[in-house]
Design an enzyme around this catalytic site. Structure first.
Site, PDB file in Angstrom:
ATOM      1  N   ASP A  40     -31.140  58.074   2.259  1.00 39.04           N
ATOM      2  CA  ASP A  40     -30.800  56.675   2.534  1.00 39.04           C
ATOM      3  C   ASP A  40     -31.994  55.987   3.220  1.00 39.04           C
ATOM      4  OD1 ASP A  40     -28.000  54.897   3.011  1.00 39.04           O
ATOM      5  OD2 ASP A  40     -29.660  54.452   4.378  1.00 39.04           O
ATOM      6  N   ASP A  87     -35.778  44.754  -3.959  1.00 40.28           N
ATOM      7  CA  ASP A  87     -35.614  45.441  -5.259  1.00 40.28           C
ATOM      8  C   ASP A  87     -36.858  46.265  -5.597  1.00 40.28           C
ATOM      9  OD1 ASP A  87     -33.164  44.328  -5.528  1.00 40.28           O
ATOM     10  OD2 ASP A  87     -33.695  42.906  -7.115  1.00 40.28           O
ATOM     11  N   ASN A 113     -34.897  43.342   3.243  1.00 38.67           N
ATOM     12  CA  ASN A 113     -34.370  42.172   2.525  1.00 38.67           C
ATOM     13  C   ASN A 113     -34.512  40.908   3.356  1.00 38.67           C
ATOM     14  OD1 ASN A 113     -33.508  43.115   0.026  1.00 38.67           O
ATOM     15  ND2 ASN A 113     -31.567  43.867   0.827  1.00 38.67           N
ATOM     16  N   GLU A 138     -28.672  51.376  -1.145  1.00 40.79           N
ATOM     17  CA  GLU A 138     -29.996  51.940  -0.815  1.00 40.79           C
ATOM     18  C   GLU A 138     -29.862  53.427  -0.529  1.00 40.79           C
ATOM     19  OE1 GLU A 138     -27.699  51.637   1.607  1.00 40.79           O
ATOM     20  OE2 GLU A 138     -29.148  51.692   3.268  1.00 40.79           O
TER      21      GLU A 138
HETATM   22  N1  GTP Z   1     -32.699  44.062  -2.598  1.00 42.75           N
HETATM   23  C1  GTP Z   1     -31.587  44.789  -2.722  1.00 42.75           C
HETATM   24  N2  GTP Z   1     -30.863  45.067  -1.640  1.00 42.75           N
HETATM   25  C2  GTP Z   1     -29.758  45.807  -1.767  1.00 42.75           C
HETATM   26  C3  GTP Z   1     -29.339  46.303  -3.027  1.00 42.75           C
HETATM   27  N3  GTP Z   1     -28.207  47.013  -2.831  1.00 42.75           N
HETATM   28  C4  GTP Z   1     -27.925  46.965  -1.514  1.00 42.75           C
HETATM   29  N4  GTP Z   1     -28.863  46.249  -0.852  1.00 42.75           N
HETATM   30  C5  GTP Z   1     -28.958  45.931   0.571  1.00 42.75           C
HETATM   31  O1  GTP Z   1     -29.113  47.107   1.323  1.00 42.75           O
HETATM   32  C6  GTP Z   1     -28.739  46.787   2.668  1.00 42.75           C
HETATM   33  C7  GTP Z   1     -28.029  47.948   3.287  1.00 42.75           C
HETATM   34  O2  GTP Z   1     -27.829  47.645   4.612  1.00 42.75           O
HETATM   35  P1  GTP Z   1     -27.079  48.591   5.620  1.00 42.75           P
HETATM   36  O3  GTP Z   1     -25.943  49.282   4.920  1.00 42.75           O
HETATM   37  O4  GTP Z   1     -26.775  47.792   6.850  1.00 42.75           O
HETATM   38  O5  GTP Z   1     -28.102  49.715   5.941  1.00 42.75           O
HETATM   39  P2  GTP Z   1     -29.582  49.675   6.487  1.00 42.75           P
HETATM   40  O6  GTP Z   1     -30.031  48.301   6.859  1.00 42.75           O
HETATM   41  O7  GTP Z   1     -30.450  50.406   5.523  1.00 42.75           O
HETATM   42  O8  GTP Z   1     -29.448  50.503   7.823  1.00 42.75           O
HETATM   43  P3  GTP Z   1     -29.341  52.086   7.976  1.00 42.75           P
HETATM   44  O9  GTP Z   1     -28.898  52.641   6.665  1.00 42.75           O
HETATM   45  O10 GTP Z   1     -28.302  52.268   9.031  1.00 42.75           O
HETATM   46  O11 GTP Z   1     -30.685  52.552   8.383  1.00 42.75           O
HETATM   47  C8  GTP Z   1     -27.887  45.526   2.598  1.00 42.75           C
HETATM   48  O12 GTP Z   1     -28.627  44.458   3.151  1.00 42.75           O
HETATM   49  C9  GTP Z   1     -27.694  45.299   1.100  1.00 42.75           C
HETATM   50  O13 GTP Z   1     -27.644  43.920   0.771  1.00 42.75           O
HETATM   51  C10 GTP Z   1     -30.129  45.953  -4.169  1.00 42.75           C
HETATM   52  O14 GTP Z   1     -29.847  46.329  -5.313  1.00 42.75           O
HETATM   53  N5  GTP Z   1     -31.248  45.217  -3.974  1.00 42.75           N
END
Ligand code: GTP
Length: 387
Positions: free
Chosen positions: A262, A279, A270, A305
């Site tokens: 992860d 992306d 983002n 992610e």
């Molecule tokens: N650009 C992009 N962002 C994505 C996609 N799928 C998920 N996300 C973003 O991934 C982010 C995941 O955030 P969180 O679940 O808070 O996790 P994190 O910020 O990585 O924090 P930790 O996992 O706790 O380290 C969110 O902002 C989603 O919008 C995608 O296909 N493209």
């Protein structure tokens, strides 16, 4: 009922048109088919070659000879270009100029030997053999990795049949022609060519349409099983693959390892650089993960992610070593975007073991790798933990 030449030509033209029109219709309606419009056009041109041949009956012999040669040559050119268009990005297509050249030579020969049936027929048959050879070469797909399409095999068989027909026609005309006669193509040769060319066109069209269908099915399958952003397997495809991986591990008594990976604080990426940059980062991370795994390992995009890698015949120690390797590969170098270098880190949860035969054994193993991931996140991220 007597079957005279005019009736035979009309019937053949009707059959050729019936073959051409549905293909043209489908090609014009659904533009995603590659090369199908060119193929259909080739069939229309072929259908026109029959009335062109019939012009001889009205005394327009020279016009008929010119038109028939032009139209039958053009059919071969258009079909070669159609296959080239289908192959694009998959194989090195024959250069277009090279495809047109024999047709040009053919027409010059027809003009030069208009009044010499013997040489004209022999030379034209030889040039058309070369053109059919090009068609076969194109259908064969030099350097083509993907050869298993059934349609391609049908097309290759048809093209090989055409080359054989034309070579036999050339050889037979040289050997069996009556050089003192005014018109020198022996009846058997004419009949053989006529039926063989009709059969080949049918077989080739069937092969080409099958190729299109199989390609579309393949694309649909790829879309249904792969994540469009990263190109990795999607979660549902992984669920389909898991039972077989589990069964093999059980049968061979070898551990199956799970890596839940992860990206850390991806939301910040983002928020700071925008969604498109996010992306691009996801694509690069997926690529680096895939590059570090073996061919037999299965990697899927498991969530936004989050990625899950399943490694056959890998014990805990091996899985931990690999997870550390992947973690480092993500940490450095930073991901290069158009106008920024983005530092990225990854947390990884690892579990490995021989799955037992309970129905939820694999889910339980995935659950353990997920627990390990949470432990890695809680312990400060950018690290590997195991359960
Ligand atoms: N650009 C992009 N962002 C994505 C996609 N799928 C998920 N996300 C973003 O991934 C982010 C995941 O955030 P969180 O679940 O808070 O996790 P994190 O910020 O990585 O924090 P930790 O996992 O706790 O380290 C969110 O902002 C989603 O919008 C995608 O296909 N493209």
């Amino acid at each position: 009922m007597t079957l005279d030449l005019a009736t035979l030509l009309a019937a053949t033209m009707a059959a050729a048109t019936a073959q051409a029109l549905p293909i043209v219709f489908v090609a014009l309606r659904a533009r995603l088919h590659r090369g199908l419009a060119l193929w259909g056009l080739g069939l229309v041109v072929n259908a026109l070659s029959y009335p062109a041949f019939g012009l001889r009956a009205f005394g327009w012999t020279e016009v008929s000879i010119l038109a028939t040669n032009l139209l039958s040559g053009l059919t071969l050119v258009l079909h070669t270009l159609a296959i080239a268009s289908f192959q694009r990005h998959r194989a090195q297509p024959v250069r277009s100029a090279l495809v047109w050249l024999p047709l040009a030579v053919n027409m010059v020969v027809v003009l030069l030997f208009m009044r010499d049936d013997h040489w004209r027929n022999i030379l034209v048959a030889s040039i058309q053999s070369v053109m059919a050879g090009m068609l076969l070469y194109q259908a064969w797909g030099p350097a083509l990795v993907e050869r298993r399409l059934t349609g391609r095999r049908v097309l290759i068989a048809g093209c090989a049949g055409l080359v054989l027909t034309l070579v036999v026609r050339t050889a037979y005309m040289v050997w069996a022609s009556d050089w003192d006669a005014v018109y020198n193509v022996p009846g058997q040769v004419q009949g053989l060519t006529y039926f063989a060319v009709m059969a080949v066109l049918l077989v080739n069209s069937m092969g080409f349409v099958l190729m299109q269908m199989e390609f579309a099915l393949e694309q649909q399958h790829a879309l249904a099983t792969h994540d469009s952003l990263t190109g990795l397997y999607n979660r549902s495809a992984l669920q389909d693959l898991l039972p077989a991986l589990g069964a093999r591990a059980r049968r061979q008594g070898e551990p199956l390892a799970f890596l839940m990976l992860d990206i850390d604080h991806f939301k910040r990426v983002n928020d700071t650089y925008g969604h498109l940059a996010g992306d691009a980062v996801l694509r690069e991370v997926a690529l680096r993960i895939r590059q570090r795994l073996r061919q037999a390992d299965v990697v899927a995009r498991y969530g936004g992610e989050e990625f899950l890698a399943v490694l056959p015949a890998t014990d805990q120690a091996g899985a931990l070593r690999l997870a550390e390797h992947v973690r480092k590969a993500i940490e450095s170098p930073p991901v290069r975007l158009a106008n920024a270098m983005v530092p990225i880190t990854l947390s990884v949860g690892v579990h490995a073991g021989i799955p037992d035969d309970s129905p939820r054994a694999l889910d339980a193993q995935i659950g353990l790798s997920d627990e390990a991931l949470y432990a890695a996140k809680n312990a400060g991220r950018n690290r590997v933990e195991w359960r």
